[in-house]
Design an enzyme around this catalytic site. Sequence first.
Site, PDB file in Angstrom:
ATOM      1  N   HIS A  90      60.293 102.243  41.314  1.00  0.00           N
ATOM      2  CA  HIS A  90      60.422 101.318  42.448  1.00  0.00           C
ATOM      3  C   HIS A  90      59.534 100.079  42.277  1.00  0.00           C
ATOM      4  O   HIS A  90      60.035  98.945  42.383  1.00  0.00           O
ATOM      5  CB  HIS A  90      60.115 102.048  43.752  1.00  0.00           C
ATOM      6  CG  HIS A  90      60.049 101.157  44.952  1.00  0.00           C
ATOM      7  ND1 HIS A  90      61.123 100.422  45.401  1.00  0.00           N
ATOM      8  CD2 HIS A  90      59.012 100.853  45.790  1.00  0.00           C
ATOM      9  CE1 HIS A  90      60.768  99.712  46.468  1.00  0.00           C
ATOM     10  NE2 HIS A  90      59.493  99.964  46.709  1.00  0.00           N
ATOM     11  N   GLU A 118      48.631 102.237  50.096  1.00  0.00           N
ATOM     12  CA  GLU A 118      49.277 103.032  51.140  1.00  0.00           C
ATOM     13  C   GLU A 118      49.470 104.481  50.713  1.00  0.00           C
ATOM     14  O   GLU A 118      49.158 105.420  51.454  1.00  0.00           O
ATOM     15  CB  GLU A 118      50.629 102.415  51.487  1.00  0.00           C
ATOM     16  CG  GLU A 118      51.388 103.182  52.549  1.00  0.00           C
ATOM     17  CD  GLU A 118      52.819 102.714  52.648  1.00  0.00           C
ATOM     18  OE1 GLU A 118      53.601 103.403  53.322  1.00  0.00           O
ATOM     19  OE2 GLU A 118      53.149 101.674  52.043  1.00  0.00           O
ATOM     20  N   ASP A 119      49.996 104.675  49.502  1.00  0.00           N
ATOM     21  CA  ASP A 119      50.372 106.023  49.074  1.00  0.00           C
ATOM     22  C   ASP A 119      49.229 106.793  48.425  1.00  0.00           C
ATOM     23  O   ASP A 119      49.167 108.020  48.522  1.00  0.00           O
ATOM     24  CB  ASP A 119      51.541 105.950  48.080  1.00  0.00           C
ATOM     25  CG  ASP A 119      52.822 105.462  48.745  1.00  0.00           C
ATOM     26  OD1 ASP A 119      52.846 105.411  49.984  1.00  0.00           O
ATOM     27  OD2 ASP A 119      53.776 105.127  48.021  1.00  0.00           O
TER      28      ASP A 119
END
Length: 765
Positions: A90, A118-119
């Site tokens: 991605h 974020e992840d």
Amino acid sequence: MDLTPADSLISALTSRTPPDRAGIRSSSTFLSPDPGTPTAPGVASVSQLNTKLAEYLSPSDLKKVKEAYRFSDEMHLGQMRVSGEPYISHPIAVAEICADWKLDAQAIMAALLHDVMEDQDVKKEELIERFGSPVAALVDGLSKLEKIEFQSQIEAQAENFRKMLLAMARDVRVILIKLADRLHNMRTLGSMTAEKKRRIARETMEVYVPIAHRLGLNNIYRELQDLSFSHLHPIRYRTLAKAVKAARGNRREVVSKIMESVKNTLVAAGIEAQVYGREKTLYGIYRKMRNKRLSFSQVLDVYGFRIVVENFAHCYVSLGTLHALYKPMPGKFKDYIAIPKLNGYQSLHTTLIGPYGTPVEFQIRTQEMHRVAESGVAAHWLYKDNEGSLTDLQQRTHAWLQSLLDIQKQTGDSAEFLEHVKVDLFPDSVYVFTPKSKIIALPRGATALDFAYTIHTDIGDQTVATRINHEHAPLRTELRNGDIVEIITSASSRPSPTWLTFVRTGKARSAIRHHLRTINLSESVELGSLLLAQALAALNLDSDIPPATLERLLNESSAKSLDELHADIGIGKRMAALVARHIMGLNDTAGQPLQARVTSTDDDVPVKLDPVIIYGSEGVAVQLAPCCQPIPGDRIDGQLKRDQGLVVHSQECDVARRGRSKEPERWIEVQWGQELNRRFDCRIVVLVTNERGVLARVAAEIGESDANITFVGMDDDHDSLMTQLRFTIQVEDRVHLARLMRNVKRIPGVTRILRERGQWANPPG
């Protein structure tokens, strides 16, 4: 941020262990793929990204991008998408879209790293240390858009929208990366549930599509529209796609004939051009069918043609050549070269009657215009510190983004921010000129007052009048293409709440509301304090509220301070009589004695309050109603109107009569003060014989009577024997007005004069 899927799960990658911060070697390759080694399905391949970046980045920049890729690959090691595809595919896909726009190394690095905070809980400080502050700031700006939990879907969209636009205003690369991220997510939405597809598609259509359009990213704009359409209305999409596919065969002969004719005609005219056939997007066809209530067979212009020429002059020569070849349709020509769209788009548009009577649309542009049309702001994304070196497109984009920051400073809640900004995103614009011939683009329906606020907030706040095409016009006048607009200001002028009823742009609404809330807060507090003191006095209560009672009152009314409570009363959000009774109840429960309790406190018994004294100079907190325009000497009543404060009406006013019958609790007694040091507007109608010089005689007599004329109008029927002259004049009081009317009545040619109480259909601004 995972919305997607692709094809298959790779066992070699699913067995990889999660990343170790100490440093793990990545099994993927970057910038050095072995062309002899086949790539298994689903493995994240970066050969295409490598090829695109090598075309325009320097070796040193490629090295930095390689480091960012390795770090991202390590952080996402073992993480999979919904489809089972390795997650690193991605960020690579997002970076590849950014590479198509030829964004710089910092933007490509941020695209590769955009999910690590974020992840994987990577700290901003670590990104600064590894990749520098600019890249960390971009990643941080992208991460902030995803990290908030919301109470409702509407709030979520508004807050997300707001943060995205603010991040974008600081660095437009944030929004370019975000749009690339959303595009790849939409391309790979297949593994989601039907409900989630619809939700994401709806958000894309409402938020991201308008932004892409506003920034001139036409390729992304069209693709996002079609992708959203396919998930929002899958059956309609498939049906229309099938119809278009069938139509391609049926219309191939027409398209080929037009293409050949146009090419031959341009060659004969000595113009070197590239001619492309262009098919409308499925969503564009669907929208036209829906808006115009047409069947597919009635949508004739499914195909269009684009002509790309060498230079500016050839655009207009090509236009003339085409008009000689096919007959143009009246009213279907637009020159976006002379006056570009708000997002920088330039082209000539014309619709011609082709073979077999089929309407055919042509777009004519240069190579540079074509590049901007397809990539918009991304085609001119380079950032420069010196604003004078920016292109016209950059300056327009920069001004729009800066206006978002201005709105943010003046707006408290997200929903209001969304209301302000959504208006400005849609490019249906009107183009007007300043007195110095500078072009200003405004939304369709914008008024002269919107124009003033577009120039500068201070100009808007101080506006008193406007001239459009060198003639005086009301501030509420809607502007038309080509108008020359001049704004007249006064240092003593302030915004009026009535302006909110006709301004169109978010910037104007936001600035007016900000002024009414802050600059005039003291006036509202003063009025509210007076009204509450009167209500307390009517209940024989002391206006000095005991501290314990005040604390409970503020807690139970959700007001932060007594000033806020007074301000709410002053602008009509709270009723003074009800607040006073609330205080009485709190005193009772606190066991505190009341000062000479009134004999009845039943809610059905109205409390008699002393009249509020009106001087006419109180400011925005007290307004004289425009419907009846009361002047000293008139019997008056006051209406506490929500968000407008105290509105003073004449007792004979029809609007006042209806208001009193509907909401009697919002009406209070008011009376004129003794010393009034200003003049008041009122309207008069003079019926005169239609003869030469009568208007001049009436106007001169009004001036001789020591009154000022602020507006004059007359009947459009010049063939009639009688004419109605309408004036807005400024007088001291009823006595002054009566003397003036007697003087005017004596003028030869004047048959009747009366004071106008009702509101005119087109009142002055």
